[in-house]
Design an enzyme around this catalytic site. Structure first.
Site, PDB file in Angstrom:
ATOM      1  N   SER A 105       0.817  -1.215   0.000  1.00 15.39           N
ATOM      2  CA  SER A 105       0.000   0.000   0.000  1.00 15.39           C
ATOM      3  C   SER A 105       0.850   1.264   0.000  1.00 15.39           C
ATOM      4  O   SER A 105       0.324   2.367  -0.112  1.00 15.39           O
ATOM      5  CB  SER A 105      -0.956   0.004   1.205  1.00 15.39           C
ATOM      6  OG  SER A 105      -0.247  -0.177   2.405  1.00 15.39           O
TER       7      SER A 105
ATOM      8  N   ASN B 251      -2.539  -2.129  12.850  1.00 16.51           N
ATOM      9  CA  ASN B 251      -3.994  -1.954  12.746  1.00 16.51           C
ATOM     10  C   ASN B 251      -4.440  -0.637  13.372  1.00 16.51           C
ATOM     11  O   ASN B 251      -5.271   0.073  12.823  1.00 16.51           O
ATOM     12  CB  ASN B 251      -4.725  -3.117  13.427  1.00 16.51           C
ATOM     13  CG  ASN B 251      -4.373  -4.458  12.810  1.00 16.51           C
ATOM     14  OD1 ASN B 251      -3.707  -4.501  11.776  1.00 16.51           O
ATOM     15  ND2 ASN B 251      -4.798  -5.541  13.446  1.00 16.51           N
TER      16      ASN B 251
ATOM     17  N   HIS C 240     -41.130  21.394 -12.888  1.00 16.47           N
ATOM     18  CA  HIS C 240     -41.181  20.493 -14.061  1.00 16.47           C
ATOM     19  C   HIS C 240     -40.464  21.121 -15.258  1.00 16.47           C
ATOM     20  O   HIS C 240     -40.812  20.832 -16.403  1.00 16.47           O
ATOM     21  CB  HIS C 240     -42.622  20.170 -14.458  1.00 16.47           C
ATOM     22  CG  HIS C 240     -43.493  19.762 -13.312  1.00 16.47           C
ATOM     23  ND1 HIS C 240     -43.623  18.456 -12.893  1.00 16.47           N
ATOM     24  CD2 HIS C 240     -44.250  20.496 -12.452  1.00 16.47           C
ATOM     25  CE1 HIS C 240     -44.442  18.406 -11.874  1.00 16.47           C
ATOM     26  NE2 HIS C 240     -44.829  19.636 -11.557  1.00 16.47           N
TER      27      HIS C 240
ATOM     28  N   SER D  10     -15.323  23.855 -29.130  1.00 20.03           N
ATOM     29  CA  SER D  10     -15.409  22.588 -29.843  1.00 20.03           C
ATOM     30  C   SER D  10     -14.307  22.546 -30.878  1.00 20.03           C
ATOM     31  O   SER D  10     -13.965  23.564 -31.474  1.00 20.03           O
ATOM     32  CB  SER D  10     -16.773  22.488 -30.525  1.00 20.03           C
ATOM     33  OG  SER D  10     -16.710  21.574 -31.598  1.00 20.03           O
TER      34      SER D  10
ATOM     35  N   LYS E 247     -19.070  27.217 -30.858  1.00 17.59           N
ATOM     36  CA  LYS E 247     -19.487  26.640 -29.583  1.00 17.59           C
ATOM     37  C   LYS E 247     -18.668  27.084 -28.389  1.00 17.59           C
ATOM     38  O   LYS E 247     -17.467  27.258 -28.463  1.00 17.59           O
ATOM     39  CB  LYS E 247     -19.470  25.113 -29.675  1.00 17.59           C
ATOM     40  CG  LYS E 247     -20.567  24.634 -30.594  1.00 17.59           C
ATOM     41  CD  LYS E 247     -21.021  23.243 -30.292  1.00 17.59           C
ATOM     42  CE  LYS E 247     -21.652  23.099 -28.948  1.00 17.59           C
ATOM     43  NZ  LYS E 247     -21.898  21.696 -28.655  1.00 17.59           N
TER      44      LYS E 247
ATOM     45  N   GLU F 109     -20.307  20.458 -16.564  1.00 16.58           N
ATOM     46  CA  GLU F 109     -20.557  19.067 -16.946  1.00 16.58           C
ATOM     47  C   GLU F 109     -19.668  18.131 -16.146  1.00 16.58           C
ATOM     48  O   GLU F 109     -20.084  17.039 -15.742  1.00 16.58           O
ATOM     49  CB  GLU F 109     -20.346  18.889 -18.452  1.00 16.58           C
ATOM     50  CG  GLU F 109     -21.419  19.606 -19.259  1.00 16.58           C
ATOM     51  CD  GLU F 109     -21.087  19.730 -20.738  1.00 16.58           C
ATOM     52  OE1 GLU F 109     -20.182  19.013 -21.233  1.00 16.58           O
ATOM     53  OE2 GLU F 109     -21.729  20.548 -21.411  1.00 16.58           O
TER      54      GLU F 109
ATOM     55  N   GLN G 287      -7.653  -2.386   3.926  1.00 20.34           N
ATOM     56  CA  GLN G 287      -6.674  -1.581   3.196  1.00 20.34           C
ATOM     57  C   GLN G 287      -7.334  -0.936   1.964  1.00 20.34           C
ATOM     58  O   GLN G 287      -6.892   0.113   1.494  1.00 20.34           O
ATOM     59  CB  GLN G 287      -5.492  -2.468   2.777  1.00 20.34           C
ATOM     60  CG  GLN G 287      -4.376  -1.734   2.073  1.00 20.34           C
ATOM     61  CD  GLN G 287      -3.108  -2.570   2.001  1.00 20.34           C
ATOM     62  OE1 GLN G 287      -2.415  -2.726   2.999  1.00 20.34           O
ATOM     63  NE2 GLN G 287      -2.816  -3.127   0.844  1.00 20.34           N
TER      64      GLN G 287
HETATM   65  N1  ARG Z   1      -1.380  -1.334   5.122  1.00 23.25           N
HETATM   66  C1  ARG Z   1      -2.321  -1.835   6.064  1.00 23.25           C
HETATM   67  C2  ARG Z   1      -3.687  -1.169   5.826  1.00 23.25           C
HETATM   68  O1  ARG Z   1      -3.753  -0.184   5.114  1.00 23.25           O
HETATM   69  C3  ARG Z   1      -1.862  -1.524   7.451  1.00 23.25           C
HETATM   70  C4  ARG Z   1      -2.382  -2.459   8.463  1.00 23.25           C
HETATM   71  C5  ARG Z   1      -1.789  -3.811   8.298  1.00 23.25           C
HETATM   72  N2  ARG Z   1      -2.200  -4.702   9.322  1.00 23.25           N
HETATM   73  C6  ARG Z   1      -2.106  -6.026   9.218  1.00 23.25           C
HETATM   74  N3  ARG Z   1      -2.552  -6.734  10.208  1.00 23.25           N
HETATM   75  N4  ARG Z   1      -1.577  -6.583   8.162  1.00 23.25           N
HETATM   76  O2  ARG Z   1      -4.707  -1.610   6.293  1.00 23.25           O
END
Ligand code: ARG
Length: 464
Positions: free
Chosen positions: A31, A119, A165, A286, A292, A299, A331
């Site tokens: 990541s 985590n 409407h 355009s 145009k 948009e 993730q």
């Molecule tokens: N890169 C992980 C995420 O974005 C970090 C947490 C990873 N935790 C794990 N138990 N592998 O969630």
């Protein structure tokens, strides 16, 4: 499948693994390419965590000083774009910790993660980053509302057809249209302020799922990081992505409103309407048709709404059915959130740019007013003479029909013709043909009279 690599010595969790990862799996799992955006939050969180561990005796003052010194250098490397990413740097947490070991030695760096889990780290990083980004978006949203109220103040004399409407309905002030969207945006401003409060709560000190075993002072860490409070349950703290989801629910709801606003302006800027003209800065031509001028900015605002909703819906599906606490699926909450914030932030700024630079053509608005839009005024006239509204509505309908039958606009009917429909029409019925009067009569709170419009402007300004 290509041959697996040997387990890198630096893999954080390498201890119990004997075989390497498939090279594609390495990429698939990584990541860092996107969570590197959190480098600063990751360092701030680590320093707060190390300080708390020093206070509870896990780290000595010297060790804490070394960790701070190491992170100061790492921050400098990220800032100057000289941080060298290594092959096994899975995510921002791994990369920062690996580099810390290189700078201050593995002996001390190895103590940083005591009682901590990635985590809680990723949840902390995301919340810190998001809190600051949402505060920026709050500023952009306030700007947009301010431009609308400023125009509503300065252009309060312009009268245009109001539509239901997409048919001409009753005359309104241009300001009333501006404010109709501004109050919708203001509701989103209130929502955003609520969301920020819930984003800004600290998961730090909850461990992998079960809590911290070393008496870490979660309150002190939360204060240091500017959080408003703590998440109250460790299992929830690492599993929760409500803060990302709610942000994207808010963002996609805001984009729906921006999209409807853009759609109105696309219609009003067409040659057929000509009420407004977009500045060149927000239009394109355009490649084929030289005449145009396209409202591309509007948009795109309308189009990007779909993308932000998709990100929100996607994360709903990612989270649905996940078993308790952290799973790697989480993730997948990062990338959509990053793009969502960028898209909403850019959109707010573009919308503000469009609104602050467009020119309004009050003559075109006035020319689009049609006498039939005053039919309700005839009914209201009779009501003021004591005729029940249902009957008055019917009589006024017959006036419209008479004009239609004679093939003339309603305002050219003579008093005699009106009286042939109903004898209660008097010579003072002429006054019903005044658009300004029709607008000014809508004076109850929220209406389109000058007074009622100014009241709305004051109300909005008080929220900003
Ligand atoms: N890169 C992980 C995420 O974005 C970090 C947490 C990873 N935790 C794990 N138990 N592998 O969630």
């Amino acid at each position: 499948m290509s041959a697996p690599k040997a387990v890198g010595e630096n893999m954080l969790w390498g201890g119990r693994f004997t075989e390497g990862l498939d090279p594609l799996m390495v990429q698939y799992n990584q990541s860092l390419p996107y969570d590197r955006i959190f480098w600063q939050q990751d360092i701030q969180g680590s320093i707060a965590f190390a300080r708390a561990n020093m206070r509870s005796g896990i780290l000595t003052e010297h060790e804490f000083g070394e960790i701070q010194r190491g992170f100061a250098q790492i921050a400098e490397e990220w800032r100057t774009n000289t941080f060298v990413v290594k092959e096994n740097d899975e995510d921002i947490h791994t990369a920062n910790e690996r580099r810390l070991g290189e700078i201050i030695g593995k002996e001390i760096a190895g103590k940083l993660h005591t009682g901590r889990s990635r985590n809680e780290q990723i949840a902390t990083d995301m919340r810190l980053w998001l809190r600051d980004e949402l505060r920026k978006l709050e500023g952009y949203l306030i700007e947009l509302i301010k431009v609308a109220t400023a125009r509503a103040t300065n252009e309060i004399d312009y009268i245009m057809p109001g539509y239901t409407h997409l048919q001409k309905a009753q005359p309104v002030r241009w300001s009333q249209w501006l404010l109709s969207h501004a109050v919708a945006f203001a509701t989103e401003l209130q929502r955003l302020r609520e969301v920020i409060k819930r984003v800004n709560r600290s998961p730090l000190g909850t461990g992998a799922l079960a809590g911290n075993p070393f008496h870490i002072d979660r309150d002190a860490m939360a204060r240091e990081l500017g959080f408003d409070g703590l998440l109250p349950n460790s299992m929830n703290a690492v599993a929760d992505r409500d803060f990302a989801l709610e942000t994207m629910q808010w963002g996609s709801s805001l984009m729906v409103k921006i999209s409807r606003w853009a759609e109105d302006l696309i219609i009003y800027s067409s040659l057929e309407f000509g009420f407004v003209r977009l500045a060149d800065a927000y239009s394109t031509g355009s490649s084929l048709m030289p005449q145009k001028k396209n409202a591309d900015s509007l948009e795109l605002l309308r189009g990007k709404c779909g993308r932000t909703f998709g990100q929100m819906a996607g994360l709903m599906m990612t989270i649905k059915g996940l078993p308790t606490t952290y799973n790697k699926d989480l993730q997948e909450s990062v990338e959509p959130l990053l793009d969502h914030i960028k898209t909403v932030g850019d959109s707010l700024q573009i919308a503000t740019g469009v609104l602050s630079t467009l020119t309004v053509n009050p003559d075109k608005m006035a020319a689009a007013l049609a006498p039939e839009m005053l039919a309700t005024e005839f009914a209201d006239y009779l009501v003021r003479k004591g005729v029940p509204f249902r009957e008055a509505h019917h009589i006024s309908g017959r006036v419209v029909a008479l004009a239609e039958k004679n093939g003339v606009p309603m305002d050219t009917l003579s008093l005699e013709q009106l009286q042939s429909v109903d004898s209660r029409f008097g010579s003072d019925v002429q006054k019903c043909l005044d658009y300004e009067r029709a607008v000014e009569l809508k004076d109850a709170a929220g209406g389109t009279s000058k007074r009622a419009v100014r009241e709305q402007i004051d109300l909005l300004n008080s929220m900003l």
